[in-house]
Design a protein around this motif. Structure first.
Motif, PDB file in Angstrom:
ATOM      1  N   GLU A 332       0.806  -1.209   0.000  1.00  8.27           N
ATOM      2  CA  GLU A 332       0.000   0.000   0.000  1.00  8.27           C
ATOM      3  C   GLU A 332       0.842   1.263   0.000  1.00  8.27           C
ATOM      4  N   VAL A 333       2.136   1.140   0.233  1.00  5.70           N
ATOM      5  CA  VAL A 333       2.991   2.331   0.244  1.00  5.70           C
ATOM      6  C   VAL A 333       3.904   2.368  -0.983  1.00  5.70           C
ATOM      7  N   SER A 334       3.682   1.486  -1.930  1.00  2.03           N
ATOM      8  CA  SER A 334       4.561   1.427  -3.087  1.00  2.03           C
ATOM      9  C   SER A 334       4.289   2.524  -4.106  1.00  2.03           C
ATOM     10  N   GLY A 335       3.035   2.926  -4.241  1.00  4.46           N
ATOM     11  CA  GLY A 335       2.707   3.963  -5.203  1.00  4.46           C
ATOM     12  C   GLY A 335       2.251   3.396  -6.535  1.00  4.46           C
ATOM     13  N   ARG A 336       1.527   4.230  -7.300  1.00  8.66           N
ATOM     14  CA  ARG A 336       0.974   3.831  -8.592  1.00  8.66           C
ATOM     15  C   ARG A 336       2.083   3.471  -9.576  1.00  8.66           C
ATOM     16  N   ARG A 337       3.200   4.185  -9.521  1.00 13.47           N
ATOM     17  CA  ARG A 337       4.288   3.922 -10.451  1.00 13.47           C
ATOM     18  C   ARG A 337       4.806   2.493 -10.299  1.00 13.47           C
ATOM     19  N   MET A 338       4.813   2.012  -9.061  1.00 18.71           N
ATOM     20  CA  MET A 338       5.276   0.650  -8.813  1.00 18.71           C
ATOM     21  C   MET A 338       4.401  -0.364  -9.558  1.00 18.71           C
ATOM     22  N   ILE A 339       3.093  -0.146  -9.525  1.00 20.81           N
ATOM     23  CA  ILE A 339       2.168  -1.056 -10.196  1.00 20.81           C
ATOM     24  C   ILE A 339       2.363  -0.970 -11.704  1.00 20.81           C
ATOM     25  N   LEU A 340       2.556   0.232 -12.215  1.00 14.24           N
ATOM     26  CA  LEU A 340       2.811   0.393 -13.639  1.00 14.24           C
ATOM     27  C   LEU A 340       4.094  -0.318 -14.055  1.00 14.24           C
ATOM     28  N   ASP A 341       5.115  -0.238 -13.231  1.00 18.39           N
ATOM     29  CA  ASP A 341       6.364  -0.930 -13.539  1.00 18.39           C
ATOM     30  C   ASP A 341       6.136  -2.430 -13.669  1.00 18.39           C
ATOM     31  N   LYS A 342       5.302  -2.984 -12.787  1.00 18.94           N
ATOM     32  CA  LYS A 342       5.001  -4.414 -12.852  1.00 18.94           C
ATOM     33  C   LYS A 342       4.242  -4.751 -14.131  1.00 18.94           C
ATOM     34  N   ILE A 343       3.320  -3.870 -14.520  1.00 20.20           N
ATOM     35  CA  ILE A 343       2.578  -4.095 -15.762  1.00 20.20           C
ATOM     36  C   ILE A 343       3.534  -4.049 -16.944  1.00 20.20           C
ATOM     37  N   TRP A 344       4.445  -3.087 -16.941  1.00 23.63           N
ATOM     38  CA  TRP A 344       5.379  -2.924 -18.067  1.00 23.63           C
ATOM     39  C   TRP A 344       6.334  -4.107 -18.194  1.00 23.63           C
TER      40      TRP A 344
END
Length: 532
Positions: A332-344
């Protein structure tokens, strides 16, 4: 002064004395070849006078061509009041037929008078004569001065005399042993410096970890003149363990430019550590420096942002230098960018404004609400991303499974599992036993799947964690299961959630197997593309 440091691994003897460790001869031969290929300078393999297993090992090891390591047998000085030629343990060391012989002797006067109960002069003769016996037979002789630091602090004059006796006997290296593991790095530095002033013979260090300072003591010894370090590769050993060689090698060889391994081998430190752990059937500490799964893991959003901008400001070395990998943890503290990095990582063409990004974010929040937590279980999260992107396929279908428990267990195992699966329309049914229901289920599933995917033979579970999520619901509480798996090269973790612990375990287990199969399929496609 030379910066070359001889690395001496005693995993096959000291490591075998650790609680829970039991090497077969085959295990020891595999470790011998692994450590030799890694460039370790010396490998001490056991005491041929202590058990038939070690004698068999030495006999079979003769057929192995070692590229880097010198094989060593280990034993003690002759017994008191007999001729060295009459000592059966001394002769058993000759049967091992190794180029190196390691002899340990007493350096602490208390041990001489109260433990082996002989005179101080007789102890000196035991040291001198035993080493001379092997030196005369063309052996490289290493002397392990047992309890040296305790002996030196109690009676420095006598401790030094024991080293002189070893030199007179032909010792090629004098190893100062912190056998109790109670010495501090500052003491090690002072004493090693004094011994370096007194002796021209190379000095070594053999540290135990009873105060958690075996690595620090070993590094301190090298910084004050020692050029020979003994320990076990991942630190296991009697009581709290021996000095952890991989940590010492990484600190000295990567951070201080000492020559501990061939230059191309530092990048294999993580690889070798995981293989040693697998052969030894031990779990690596998640937070082990350099090689632990969390060693280069980042969670906080600000930290992740900082690592992306300037990794060196948050990591003391580039993880690739030891064969490690940087990890960004989902939380929950990783941020939206972290999720995008995983998608990429799965599909670089996806943009932050793509509708699929919102779907993945929504699915993540739904699953977290249901009790899922993807911190440390990024493999399960990657499967979610693949499902949302249409880049996922199931490798098998479950028809049914049954768990049979036996209480109390009458044999080696306490649970059995029967499972039926379908792969490409073909059924397979198998059964397996295990230490518990999850172990049995894992064994049965892999046994069934190995018919279709033989690569799974190298995969096994290394850790299993269960957490009750909402304890207020008592027996109806949900549980979160985290499974850690490895193929000996890579470690990955998956998660499952359910009110039924077996179902939660099954969900995590399926993710673990399918994640591995997806990675194998990707690797094959990449190889085919390169070949084309």
């Amino acid at each position: 002064m030379s910066k070359k440091v001889a690395i001496f691994d005693s995993s096959l003897r000291d490591g075998a004395q650790a609680e829970g460790i039991s090497f077969s001869v085959e295990d020891k031969l595999r470790l011998l070849e692994l450590l030799d290929g890694h460039g370790v300078g010396y490998i001490e393999a056991g005491n041929p006078g202590s058990n038939p297993k070690d004698l068999e090992f030495f006999a079979r090891a003769k057929a192995i061509h070692l590229r880097h390591a010198r094989l060593a047998a280990f034993g003690s000085t002759r017994r008191r009041d007999i001729q060295v030629e009459q000592d059966s343990n001394v002769h058993s060391l000759l049967l091992a037929d190794t180029p190196v012989v390691v002899i340990f002797g007493k350096s602490w006067d208390f041990h001489v008078t109260d433990i082996i109960r002989t005179s101080l002069e007789e102890n000196l003769a035991m040291i001198r004569e035993t080493l001379a016996f092997f030196k005369a037979r063309g052996k490289e002789v290493i002397y392990d001065a047992e309890h040296f630091f305790d002996g030196y602090k109690h009676n420095p004059e006598y401790a030094v005399r024991t080293l002189r006796a070893a030199v007179e006997g032909g010792a090629g290296t004098l190893v100062l042993c912190d056998t109790n593991g109670g010495t501090f790095p500052s003491e090690v530095g002072v004493i090693v410096t004094r011994m370096a002033e007194l002796f021209d013979v190379p000095l070594g260090i053999h540290a135990h970890n009873d105060c958690g300072m075996a690595v620090a003591n070993s590094v301190a010894a090298v910084e004050h003149g020692a050029r020979h370090v003994q320990g076990t590769y991942i630190g296991f050993g009697e009581r709290c363990g021996n000095a952890n060689l991989l940590t010492i090698i990484a600190n000295l060889g990567v951070k201080r430019d000492y020559e501990c391994l061939p230059p191309d081998q530092y990048r294999n430190i993580v690889h070798v550590a995981r293989h040693v752990a697998a052969i030894s059937n031990v779990a690596l500490n998640e937070r082990e420096p350099f090689i632990g799964n969390s060693a280069f893991a980042h969670k906080g959003g600000m930290h992740i942002d900082g690592v992306n901008k300037a990794a060196h400001s948050f990591e003391h070395i580039d993880p690739e230098r030891v064969g490690g990998q940087r990890r960004f943890l989902m939380s929950e503290v990783s941020g939206r960018r972290m999720i995008l990095d995983k998608i990429w990582e799965v599909d670089p063409s996806v943009t932050k404004d793509d509708p699929v990004t919102d779907r993945i974010m929504k699915r993540l929040k739904e699953m977290e609400h249901d009790g899922y937590q993807f911190e440390g279980a990024e493999s399960s999260f990657e499967l979610i991303v693949r499902k949302q992107l249409g880049k996922y396929r199931s490798f098998f279908e479950l028809e049914h499974f049954r768990i049979i428990g036996e209480q109390p267990a009458k044999g080696e195992y306490g649970s059995s599992a029967i499972i039926k699966i379908k792969v490409d329309g073909e059924d397979e049914i198998t059964a397996a036993e295990g230490d518990g229901p999850v172990h049995a289920l894992d064994s049965a599933l892999r046994k069934a799947l190995e018919t279709f995917y033989p690569e799974l033979a190298n995969v096994h579970l290394t850790d299993y964690k269960v957490r009750v999520i909402n304890g207020k619901d008592a027996t109806a509480s949900k549980v979160r299961v985290l499974l850690q798996s490895t193929d000996g090269e890579v470690i990955w973790t998956t998660v499952g959630v359910s009110t039924d612990i077996i179902e939660a375990s099954w969900l995590a287990l399926v993710d673990s197997i399918e994640y591995k199969l997806l990675k194998l399929e990707e690797a094959k496609r990449t190889q085919a593309a390169h070949a084309g």
